[in-house]
Design an enzyme around this catalytic site. Structure first.
Site, short mmCIF file in Angstrom:
data_model
loop_
_atom_site.label_atom_id
_atom_site.label_comp_id
_atom_site.label_asym_id
_atom_site.label_seq_id
_atom_site.Cartn_x
_atom_site.Cartn_y
_atom_site.Cartn_z
N GLU A 184 0.85 -1.19 0.00
CA GLU A 184 0.00 0.00 0.00
C GLU A 184 0.89 1.24 0.00
OE1 GLU A 184 -3.22 0.36 2.79
OE2 GLU A 184 -4.06 -1.58 2.23
N HIS A 243 -4.69 6.82 0.06
CA HIS A 243 -3.89 5.61 0.14
C HIS A 243 -4.49 4.57 -0.81
CE1 HIS A 243 -7.02 4.45 3.06
NE2 HIS A 243 -6.66 3.20 2.88
N HIS A 303 -5.52 0.50 -1.94
CA HIS A 303 -5.98 -0.81 -1.48
C HIS A 303 -5.73 -1.80 -2.62
CE1 HIS A 303 -9.16 -0.01 1.94
NE2 HIS A 303 -7.95 0.41 2.26
N ASP A 315 -9.59 2.41 8.43
CA ASP A 315 -9.62 3.64 7.63
C ASP A 315 -10.58 4.65 8.25
OD1 ASP A 315 -7.89 2.62 5.67
OD2 ASP A 315 -9.54 1.86 4.43
#
Length: 158
Positions: free
Chosen positions: A38, A100, A102, A113
């Site tokens: 990630e 970010h 996934h 999150d």
């Protein structure tokens, strides 16, 4: 793969636009392969009433914690970029939120999150909701998150 640059809330009261360089940063960090970790960073841009222009997404630094199913942003590097953009723009380019990746085609926020977004939103000096973006392999998840609870999800404008 083509991420949309323009997004809006259901009732079209809030619009946002990702710059080409922001989308390019997202493309560079898509978790396309099984071993990809990630990635993430800050979203910097300007506010125009209820609308936002996302001008830059900071890239992961060597200090960030990057695993297959976890990204933890460390302040080093990201905050220096945000500060320099703020100063250079005389306060018009500012922190708007976080992004970010996934490792899924069409991403959705995890419980972790959500709790992290609420925590970050509560810490904002300007008391505005925080923009949260998750970059998947085929699409983005975009939400304006208040300091508690769920926020407004955005949909791509075609």
């Amino acid at each position: 793969m083509q991420f949309m640059s323009s997004w809006a809330t259901d009732e079209k009261r809030t619009l946002l636009h990702f710059s080409e360089s922001t989308l390019e940063t997202f493309y560079q960090h898509v978790q396309a392969n099984d071993g990809d970790c990630e990635a993430g960073g800050l979203l910097l841009g300007s506010v125009h009433g209820a609308h936002m222009l996302i001008e830059q997404a900071t890239a992961p630094t060597a200090y960030d914690k990057r695993l297959r199913y976890l990204f933890e942003r460390m302040p080093f590097g990201h905050e220096a970029i945000a500060s320099s953009r703020w100063i250079a723009s005389q306060g018009t380019v500012r922190y708007l939120g976080e992004w970010h990746t996934h490792p899924e085609d069409h991403p959705h926020p995890s419980g972790l999150d959500r709790s992290e977004w609420n925590r970050l939103s509560a810490r904002r000096r300007d008391k505005r909701p925080m923009l949260a973006v998750i970059v998947g392999r085929k699409s983005l998840y975009v939400e304006l998150v208040p300091s508690s609870g769920y926020g407004q999800a955005f949909l791509p404008v075609t």
